[in-house]
Motif scaffolding. Structure first.
Motif, PDB file in Angstrom:
ATOM      1  N   GLN A  50       0.834  -1.208   0.000  1.00  0.00           N
ATOM      2  CA  GLN A  50       0.000   0.000   0.000  1.00  0.00           C
ATOM      3  C   GLN A  50       0.870   1.260   0.000  1.00  0.00           C
ATOM      4  OE1 GLN A  50      -3.413   0.188   2.763  1.00  0.00           O
ATOM      5  NE2 GLN A  50      -3.106  -2.003   3.124  1.00  0.00           N
ATOM      6  N   ILE A  51       1.931   1.233   0.810  1.00  0.00           N
ATOM      7  CA  ILE A  51       2.841   2.383   0.881  1.00  0.00           C
ATOM      8  C   ILE A  51       3.505   2.624  -0.465  1.00  0.00           C
ATOM      9  CG2 ILE A  51       5.015   3.213   1.876  1.00  0.00           C
ATOM     10  CD1 ILE A  51       4.175   1.831   4.501  1.00  0.00           C
ATOM     11  N   ASP A  52       3.972   1.533  -1.107  1.00  0.00           N
ATOM     12  CA  ASP A  52       4.625   1.671  -2.417  1.00  0.00           C
ATOM     13  C   ASP A  52       3.667   2.269  -3.445  1.00  0.00           C
ATOM     14  OD1 ASP A  52       6.931   0.633  -1.398  1.00  0.00           O
ATOM     15  OD2 ASP A  52       6.538  -1.423  -2.067  1.00  0.00           O
ATOM     16  N   ASN A  53       2.418   1.817  -3.420  1.00  0.00           N
ATOM     17  CA  ASN A  53       1.423   2.351  -4.354  1.00  0.00           C
ATOM     18  C   ASN A  53       1.152   3.832  -4.103  1.00  0.00           C
ATOM     19  OD1 ASN A  53       1.127  -0.149  -5.600  1.00  0.00           O
ATOM     20  ND2 ASN A  53      -0.547  -0.778  -4.252  1.00  0.00           N
ATOM     21  N   LEU A  54       1.064   4.196  -2.831  1.00  0.00           N
ATOM     22  CA  LEU A  54       0.813   5.596  -2.491  1.00  0.00           C
ATOM     23  C   LEU A  54       1.990   6.484  -2.855  1.00  0.00           C
ATOM     24  CD1 LEU A  54      -0.897   5.115   0.999  1.00  0.00           C
ATOM     25  CD2 LEU A  54      -1.975   6.001  -1.066  1.00  0.00           C
ATOM     26  N   VAL A  55       3.214   5.954  -2.650  1.00  0.00           N
ATOM     27  CA  VAL A  55       4.409   6.721  -3.034  1.00  0.00           C
ATOM     28  C   VAL A  55       4.426   6.952  -4.534  1.00  0.00           C
ATOM     29  CG1 VAL A  55       6.925   6.635  -3.181  1.00  0.00           C
ATOM     30  CG2 VAL A  55       5.792   5.982  -1.058  1.00  0.00           C
ATOM     31  N   GLU A  56       4.035   5.903  -5.289  1.00  0.00           N
ATOM     32  CA  GLU A  56       3.985   6.040  -6.750  1.00  0.00           C
ATOM     33  C   GLU A  56       2.958   7.098  -7.160  1.00  0.00           C
ATOM     34  OE1 GLU A  56       3.439   3.144 -10.637  1.00  0.00           O
ATOM     35  OE2 GLU A  56       3.823   2.268  -8.673  1.00  0.00           O
ATOM     36  N   LYS A  57       1.775   7.093  -6.508  1.00  0.00           N
ATOM     37  CA  LYS A  57       0.755   8.099  -6.801  1.00  0.00           C
ATOM     38  C   LYS A  57       1.242   9.495  -6.434  1.00  0.00           C
ATOM     39  CE  LYS A  57      -3.287   5.078  -6.194  1.00  0.00           C
ATOM     40  NZ  LYS A  57      -4.478   4.807  -5.348  1.00  0.00           N
ATOM     41  N   LEU A  58       1.993   9.559  -5.321  1.00  0.00           N
ATOM     42  CA  LEU A  58       2.500  10.842  -4.849  1.00  0.00           C
ATOM     43  C   LEU A  58       3.464  11.457  -5.853  1.00  0.00           C
ATOM     44  CD1 LEU A  58       2.461  12.809  -2.445  1.00  0.00           C
ATOM     45  CD2 LEU A  58       4.370  11.533  -1.470  1.00  0.00           C
ATOM     46  N   SER A  59       4.223  10.600  -6.541  1.00  0.00           N
ATOM     47  CA  SER A  59       5.170  11.109  -7.536  1.00  0.00           C
ATOM     48  C   SER A  59       4.470  11.605  -8.803  1.00  0.00           C
ATOM     49  CB  SER A  59       6.170  10.005  -7.899  1.00  0.00           C
ATOM     50  OG  SER A  59       5.502   8.933  -8.562  1.00  0.00           O
ATOM     51  N   LEU A  60       3.209  11.219  -8.990  1.00  0.00           N
ATOM     52  CA  LEU A  60       2.495  11.597 -10.217  1.00  0.00           C
ATOM     53  C   LEU A  60       1.541  12.774 -10.027  1.00  0.00           C
ATOM     54  CD1 LEU A  60       1.585   7.985 -11.468  1.00  0.00           C
ATOM     55  CD2 LEU A  60       3.445   9.442 -12.275  1.00  0.00           C
ATOM     56  N   THR A  61       1.207  13.080  -8.766  1.00  0.00           N
ATOM     57  CA  THR A  61       0.243  14.161  -8.555  1.00  0.00           C
ATOM     58  C   THR A  61       0.623  14.985  -7.336  1.00  0.00           C
ATOM     59  OG1 THR A  61      -2.077  14.690  -8.117  1.00  0.00           O
ATOM     60  CG2 THR A  61      -1.242  12.671  -7.141  1.00  0.00           C
ATOM     61  N   SER A  62       0.244  16.224  -7.339  1.00  0.00           N
ATOM     62  CA  SER A  62       0.494  17.109  -6.192  1.00  0.00           C
ATOM     63  C   SER A  62      -0.826  17.618  -5.605  1.00  0.00           C
ATOM     64  CB  SER A  62       1.373  18.290  -6.614  1.00  0.00           C
ATOM     65  OG  SER A  62       0.720  19.047  -7.627  1.00  0.00           O
ATOM     66  N   ASP A  63      -1.940  17.296  -6.256  1.00  0.00           N
ATOM     67  CA  ASP A  63      -3.239  17.823  -5.821  1.00  0.00           C
ATOM     68  C   ASP A  63      -3.642  17.303  -4.442  1.00  0.00           C
ATOM     69  OD1 ASP A  63      -3.337  19.123  -8.210  1.00  0.00           O
ATOM     70  OD2 ASP A  63      -4.621  17.640  -9.199  1.00  0.00           O
ATOM     71  N   LEU A  77      -2.128  11.993   0.842  1.00  0.00           N
ATOM     72  CA  LEU A  77      -1.309  10.805   0.598  1.00  0.00           C
ATOM     73  C   LEU A  77      -0.184  10.687   1.635  1.00  0.00           C
ATOM     74  CD1 LEU A  77      -1.017  10.905  -3.305  1.00  0.00           C
ATOM     75  CD2 LEU A  77      -2.403   9.344  -1.934  1.00  0.00           C
ATOM     76  N   VAL A  78       0.458  11.811   1.931  1.00  0.00           N
ATOM     77  CA  VAL A  78       1.550  11.790   2.904  1.00  0.00           C
ATOM     78  C   VAL A  78       1.050  11.344   4.266  1.00  0.00           C
ATOM     79  CG1 VAL A  78       3.147  13.253   4.206  1.00  0.00           C
ATOM     80  CG2 VAL A  78       3.005  13.480   1.724  1.00  0.00           C
ATOM     81  N   ASN A  79      -0.096  11.861   4.699  1.00  0.00           N
ATOM     82  CA  ASN A  79      -0.662  11.475   5.991  1.00  0.00           C
ATOM     83  C   ASN A  79      -1.002   9.991   6.029  1.00  0.00           C
ATOM     84  OD1 ASN A  79      -0.484  14.046   7.056  1.00  0.00           O
ATOM     85  ND2 ASN A  79      -2.521  14.645   6.375  1.00  0.00           N
ATOM     86  N   LYS A  80      -1.523   9.490   4.919  1.00  0.00           N
ATOM     87  CA  LYS A  80      -1.854   8.069   4.835  1.00  0.00           C
ATOM     88  C   LYS A  80      -0.592   7.212   4.910  1.00  0.00           C
ATOM     89  CE  LYS A  80      -4.453   4.436   4.136  1.00  0.00           C
ATOM     90  NZ  LYS A  80      -5.267   3.904   5.250  1.00  0.00           N
ATOM     91  N   ILE A  81       0.454   7.677   4.208  1.00  0.00           N
ATOM     92  CA  ILE A  81       1.729   6.941   4.226  1.00  0.00           C
ATOM     93  C   ILE A  81       2.298   6.905   5.646  1.00  0.00           C
ATOM     94  CG2 ILE A  81       4.150   7.019   3.471  1.00  0.00           C
ATOM     95  CD1 ILE A  81       3.073   8.134   0.783  1.00  0.00           C
TER      96      ILE A  81
END
Length: 571
Positions: free
Chosen positions: A439-452, A457-461
């Protein structure tokens, strides 16, 4: 497919600004864009405030996890020493990179592990990086010694009678600097002077310790002063107003001296001990006498030279009168035997020579009673041969009920034993941990693609990371519990062997008797009844805290053995 490039940057000091780290990252990006092209994906790993002396760095660990997961094609850093200043650490890191098909580039040294020559040059460069680190450490040590020779306080435990203050000054270059200085604490220093005078009055450290204990004189942390602490205070030249007589005394006792005395300032001592590694542990040991030295300090002395020298002379006289005799009695119960009244440990004490046997008598005496001269505890001493015979009789009695004793121990271990359930729980936790990591890896990947939604995402991570740490801790505790169960089951085999030996414990060598006592007994309490006689209460291993201890006398135990050991159980 774009190249997956990881950039690692590190800075030893944490400043919160990160200028150096940001510069390292930008230089690495420029290098990759010029030499590999624009079709790359960058992942940045930054450790600020971490030394290159070891690999225990959070972002570096995360980087290595990504490399082992084959998510990185190239690792780039500004210089080799950003990875590590230690050759062994760097070599192991490089092996991990090679085994996971990850190339390594150091832009400052222009090294590339994709070629044999590049790999060889990297090893050579890492050797020099470690040499630089060791040279810096040696230079810092030499600088500290030079400061010491000039009488500067270089840190450490603050002696009794002083407090530390930080003062600011302007150096020769006009820059503000801070220096830590020791300043006299009047109340404590008056106590120090009192200890010097009282030592001369009483004539020995033991008598001084007794006086301290009887009068409940305590340190700033609320602990009563013991012999070792008193000796340090009474022999430390940091208290004396140093003059030529003090210097001559120290030189005669193999001290090198730096600085000129003025009958006002005291002396600081250095280079007395060093830390070395032995059997995997760091220990402190004394350095050769030729390496220790004392320097006239900037700290004002408080004790007059005449008083300080008289105390040192008294120490020398006592050493001549009472030389160290060495070990004269192989005490079986030291460390296990406690006073039944105050619960303090009991120590072995020399007695007179018996007119009947011609042998020297030995006693166990309460340490608190000894220190306070009976003011705080008056439990009678125990004759060593009497109490040791009592303990051996109790162990012999235990050997006749060993099956019951062993079954009780095994039942305790059985109740604790959850080997199967531990294994199932561990598998479940590991599965949950893997799921959360994904889950963390997926969220990190999403974080690299969006800033909105970056904040969400950071709080979830962060939440997932916290949960992962909790799970990892639970897994570690389960592993420890499983290891302990194995040790417990192994211990019962050793205990059974010792129980068999208890049948003839009185005929065994003292070393073997001591081994059995240490293995089978948790604690022994002594209750004196006068003239070296009394009773004991024994707590054997595995006994529950709520169990009532049973008191034994020699007559009771002897009778039990003669009557077939019926009607009494040991705890």
């Amino acid at each position: 497919m774009p190249k997956r490039v990881a950039i690692y940057s590190r800075k030893s000091k944490f400043t919160g600004k990160g200028d150096s780290i940001e510069n390292q990252v930008e230089m690495c990006k420029d290098y990759i864009n010029r030499n590999i092209g624009q079709d790359v994906e960058f992942t940045i790993y930054e450790d600020e405030g971490f030394s290159g002396g070891n690999l225990d760095r959070p972002k570096f660990k995360k980087l290595m996890h990504a490399i082992k997961s084959k998510k990185i094609d190239i690792l780039v850093c500004y210089r080799l020493d950003r990875i590590s200043r230690n050759v062994a650490d760097f070599s192991s890191t490089l092996e991990i990179l090679q085994s996971h098909n990850c190339d390594f580039i150091s832009i400052k040294e222009q090294f590339d592990t994709s070629t044999p020559m590049g790999r060889a040059m990297i090893y050579i460069a890492s050797v020099f990086a470690q040499l630089e680190r060791e040279t810096i450490a040696e230079r810092v040590k030499d600088n500290m010694l030079e400061m010491a020779k000039n009488g500067r306080w270089t840190g450490g435990k603050i002696p009794v009678g002083f407090i530390s203050e930080r003062n600011t000054f302007i150096d020769e270059n006009g820059l503000p600097r801070e220096i830590t200085q020791l300043v006299i604490n009047e109340d404590e220093m008056n106590l120090v002077k009192f200890l010097y005078e009282k030592y001369l009055e009483l004539g020995s450290l033991h008598k001084l310790e007794v006086y301290i204990t009887q009068n409940q004189i305590k340190s700033r942390t609320g602990i009563m002063y013991e012999k070792s602490t008193l000796k340090i205070i009474l022999q430390n030249p940091i208290y004396v107003k140093a003059n030529s007589d003090v210097i001559e005394y120290l030189k005669n006792n193999n001290w090198s001296i730096y600085g000129n005395t003025d009958n006002v300032h005291s002396l600081l001592t250095y280079n007395k001990t060093e830390q070395t590694k032995k059997n995997g542990k760091f220990i402190k040991q004394n350095k050769p006498l030729s390496e220790r030295f004392a320097a006239v300090s900037s700290i004002e002395g408080f004790i007059e030279p005449e008083l300080w020298l008289k105390v040192q002379e008294q120490f020398a006289n006592n050493k001549t009168k009472f030389p160290r005799l060495g070990k004269t009695h192989n005490a079986l119960l030291v460390g296990k035997l406690r006073c039944g009244r105050c619960k303090e440990y009991m120590l072995i004490q020399h007695g007179s020579v018996s007119n009947v046997t011609g042998k020297k008598r030995f006693y166990y005496t309460c340490s608190l009673k000894r220190k306070s001269h009976k003011a705080l505890c008056d439990n009678d001493n125990a004759k060593a041969d009497t109490i040791e015979r009592l303990v051996m009789l109790s162990l012999k009695q235990l050997s006749y009920t060993k099956e019951e004793f062993l079954n009780s121990l095994k039942e305790q271990y059985k109740e604790k034993s959850k080997a199967n359930s531990i294994g199932i729980e561990k598998i479940s936790l590991e599965k949950s941990l893997l799921n959360k990591r994904n889950q963390i890896d997926n969220l990190v990947e999403k974080l690299s693609l969006t800033s909105d939604i970056s904040e969400v995402l950071v709080n979830k991570i962060k939440t997932l990371e916290s949960e992962c740490k909790d799970i990892e801790l639970k897994i570690k505790n389960l592993e420890l519990e499983k290891s302990k169960l194995k040790i417990d089951m192994l211990s019962t085999q050793i205990i059974e062997k010792h129980l068999n030996d208890c049948r003839c414990i009185d005929t065994l060598p003292r070393e073997k008797q001591k081994e059995i006592i240490d293995c089978l007994i948790d604690v022994i309490y002594w209750y004196g009844s006068g003239r070296g006689n009394g009773g004991i209460k024994i707590k054997f291993i595995g006994s529950d805290e709520s169990d009532e201890e049973v008191e034994y006398t020699e007559e009771e135990l002897t009778k039990i053995l003669q009557n077939g050991l019926s009607g009494m159980t040991c705890i």
